[in-house]
Design a protein around this motif. Structure first.
Motif, PDB file in Angstrom:
ATOM      1  N   PHE A 124       0.839  -1.198   0.000  1.00 49.21           N
ATOM      2  CA  PHE A 124       0.000   0.000   0.000  1.00 49.21           C
ATOM      3  C   PHE A 124       0.875   1.250   0.000  1.00 49.21           C
ATOM      4  O   PHE A 124       1.932   1.279   0.635  1.00 49.21           O
ATOM      5  N   LYS A 125       0.421   2.285  -0.681  1.00 47.41           N
ATOM      6  CA  LYS A 125       1.179   3.536  -0.756  1.00 47.41           C
ATOM      7  C   LYS A 125       0.652   4.595   0.221  1.00 47.41           C
ATOM      8  O   LYS A 125       1.418   5.352   0.800  1.00 47.41           O
ATOM      9  N   ASN A 126      -0.663   4.659   0.369  1.00 51.53           N
ATOM     10  CA  ASN A 126      -1.285   5.686   1.208  1.00 51.53           C
ATOM     11  C   ASN A 126      -1.098   5.356   2.683  1.00 51.53           C
ATOM     12  O   ASN A 126      -1.438   4.261   3.128  1.00 51.53           O
ATOM     13  N   ILE A 127      -0.586   6.304   3.451  1.00 57.57           N
ATOM     14  CA  ILE A 127      -0.272   6.036   4.855  1.00 57.57           C
ATOM     15  C   ILE A 127      -1.526   5.808   5.686  1.00 57.57           C
ATOM     16  O   ILE A 127      -1.522   5.039   6.651  1.00 57.57           O
ATOM     17  N   LEU A 128      -2.643   6.458   5.319  1.00 52.84           N
ATOM     18  CA  LEU A 128      -3.879   6.251   6.067  1.00 52.84           C
ATOM     19  C   LEU A 128      -4.412   4.839   5.847  1.00 52.84           C
ATOM     20  O   LEU A 128      -4.898   4.201   6.785  1.00 52.84           O
ATOM     21  N   ILE A 129      -4.303   4.356   4.619  1.00 50.17           N
ATOM     22  CA  ILE A 129      -4.717   2.976   4.340  1.00 50.17           C
ATOM     23  C   ILE A 129      -3.842   2.011   5.137  1.00 50.17           C
ATOM     24  O   ILE A 129      -4.338   1.042   5.736  1.00 50.17           O
ATOM     25  N   LYS A 130      -2.540   2.270   5.164  1.00 47.93           N
ATOM     26  CA  LYS A 130      -1.635   1.433   5.953  1.00 47.93           C
ATOM     27  C   LYS A 130      -2.045   1.439   7.423  1.00 47.93           C
ATOM     28  O   LYS A 130      -2.045   0.400   8.092  1.00 47.93           O
ATOM     29  N   GLY A 131      -2.387   2.629   7.912  1.00 51.32           N
ATOM     30  CA  GLY A 131      -2.791   2.755   9.311  1.00 51.32           C
ATOM     31  C   GLY A 131      -4.061   1.982   9.619  1.00 51.32           C
ATOM     32  O   GLY A 131      -4.141   1.264  10.621  1.00 51.32           O
ATOM     33  N   PHE A 132      -5.061   2.114   8.749  1.00 48.31           N
ATOM     34  CA  PHE A 132      -6.336   1.422   8.962  1.00 48.31           C
ATOM     35  C   PHE A 132      -6.161  -0.099   8.879  1.00 48.31           C
ATOM     36  O   PHE A 132      -6.715  -0.842   9.696  1.00 48.31           O
ATOM     37  N   VAL A 133      -5.399  -0.552   7.885  1.00 48.43           N
ATOM     38  CA  VAL A 133      -5.174  -1.994   7.727  1.00 48.43           C
ATOM     39  C   VAL A 133      -4.390  -2.539   8.925  1.00 48.43           C
ATOM     40  O   VAL A 133      -4.730  -3.593   9.491  1.00 48.43           O
ATOM     41  N   GLY A 134      -3.345  -1.826   9.327  1.00 48.49           N
ATOM     42  CA  GLY A 134      -2.543  -2.264  10.458  1.00 48.49           C
ATOM     43  C   GLY A 134      -3.345  -2.313  11.749  1.00 48.49           C
ATOM     44  O   GLY A 134      -3.255  -3.281  12.517  1.00 48.49           O
ATOM     45  N   ALA A 135      -4.154  -1.281  11.991  1.00 47.99           N
ATOM     46  CA  ALA A 135      -4.979  -1.260  13.197  1.00 47.99           C
ATOM     47  C   ALA A 135      -5.994  -2.397  13.180  1.00 47.99           C
ATOM     48  O   ALA A 135      -6.252  -3.038  14.211  1.00 47.99           O
ATOM     49  N   SER A 136      -6.550  -2.685  12.016  1.00 49.70           N
ATOM     50  CA  SER A 136      -7.509  -3.793  11.893  1.00 49.70           C
ATOM     51  C   SER A 136      -6.847  -5.126  12.213  1.00 49.70           C
ATOM     52  O   SER A 136      -7.435  -5.988  12.884  1.00 49.70           O
ATOM     53  N   LEU A 137      -5.610  -5.296  11.740  1.00 46.15           N
ATOM     54  CA  LEU A 137      -4.883  -6.538  12.016  1.00 46.15           C
ATOM     55  C   LEU A 137      -4.555  -6.668  13.503  1.00 46.15           C
ATOM     56  O   LEU A 137      -4.637  -7.771  14.073  1.00 46.15           O
ATOM     57  N   MET A 138      -4.203  -5.565  14.147  1.00 41.55           N
ATOM     58  CA  MET A 138      -3.887  -5.605  15.567  1.00 41.55           C
ATOM     59  C   MET A 138      -5.121  -5.948  16.396  1.00 41.55           C
ATOM     60  O   MET A 138      -5.035  -6.714  17.363  1.00 41.55           O
ATOM     61  N   VAL A 139      -6.261  -5.401  16.026  1.00 39.82           N
ATOM     62  CA  VAL A 139      -7.502  -5.733  16.733  1.00 39.82           C
ATOM     63  C   VAL A 139      -7.897  -7.177  16.458  1.00 39.82           C
ATOM     64  O   VAL A 139      -8.363  -7.896  17.360  1.00 39.82           O
ATOM     65  N   PHE A 140      -7.706  -7.633  15.213  1.00 44.15           N
ATOM     66  CA  PHE A 140      -7.995  -9.031  14.878  1.00 44.15           C
ATOM     67  C   PHE A 140      -7.153  -9.965  15.738  1.00 44.15           C
ATOM     68  O   PHE A 140      -7.649 -10.973  16.261  1.00 44.15           O
ATOM     69  N   LEU A 141      -5.881  -9.640  15.911  1.00 47.56           N
ATOM     70  CA  LEU A 141      -5.010 -10.435  16.777  1.00 47.56           C
ATOM     71  C   LEU A 141      -5.522 -10.421  18.214  1.00 47.56           C
ATOM     72  O   LEU A 141      -5.550 -11.457  18.894  1.00 47.56           O
TER      73      LEU A 141
END
Length: 209
Positions: A124-141
């Motif tokens: 991903f290039k957009n930092i906000l998309i990276k942030g949203f995806v990363g936060a989603s993965l952390m909550v999933f964990l």
């Protein structure tokens, strides 16, 4: 497979989690593996640090920020139920100051760093998309960590139930950690971090079922 520093770290991550899984499942009554949890988290974080290519001031800055911010968040969370909900830490995570195990700061680094490395591999290039995806993965964990944490006395919820508020707060803080990860300049191509996230996820999925 070429025997290099990253491959050795990956091997150790997988082996330690397999051994730990066997210990928790079959030898939990002894308490030995549960008491090793803080040392396991420290060793896993050390592997991430050792395996990081071209360590610079940015990397060490993220390391320090994630640990200190993580401890600050946990301190506020323990003493103010309006953040995650009302909870207390048990004895499994080791030495505590003001009700917060010191290893929790290290764990915030471990989880956010490994998640960030996984998201980096998506391209991903957009930092906000990276942030949203990363936060989603952390909550999933965290969905799989929570039942394990309660079972093995990492922490306990005063109400006896995991409040939805916990996941909302986790998402907000995770998003901020992801922004810090991607804004602070250091190499974001550590395969060991990717393996760490996947291995931890598998570990907690198995223990939670």
């Amino acid at each position: 497979m070429k025997l290099n520093k990253q491959n050795i770290c990956i091997f150790l991550i997988i082996i330690f989690h397999i051994v730990g899984l066997i210990g928790f499942v079959f030898f939990d009554e002894t308490g030995i593996f549960r008491n090793l949890t803080p040392w396991h988290l420290c060793f896993m974080s050390l592997l991430l640090i050792v395996s990081q290519p071209e360590k610079n001031i940015g990397f060490y800055s993220f390391l320090a920020i994630s640990i200190l911010a993580g401890l600050a968040i946990e301190y506020v969370g323990v003493h103010n139920s309006s953040v995650f909900g009302a909870y207390i830490y048990g004895e499994t995570l080791g030495f505590k100051i003001a009700g917060v195990p010191l290893v929790k700061g290290i764990n915030w680094f471990l989880v956010s760093f490994s998640t960030g490395m996984l998201v980096s591999s998506f391209g991903f290039k957009n930092i906000l998309i990276k942030g949203f995806v990363g936060a989603s993965l952390m909550v999933f964990l965290d969905l799989f960590i929570e039942p394990v944490a309660i079972k093995y006395d990492y922490w306990n919820w005063i109400s006896g139930n995991i409040p939805m508020q916990n996941y909302y707060a986790w998402y907000v803080f995770s998003f901020l950690f992801m922004l810090a990860f991607f804004l602070i300049p250091f190499k974001k191509n550590n395969l060991v971090g990717v393996i760490m996230f996947i291995t931890q996820l598998m570990f907690f999925i198995v223990l939670s079922v």
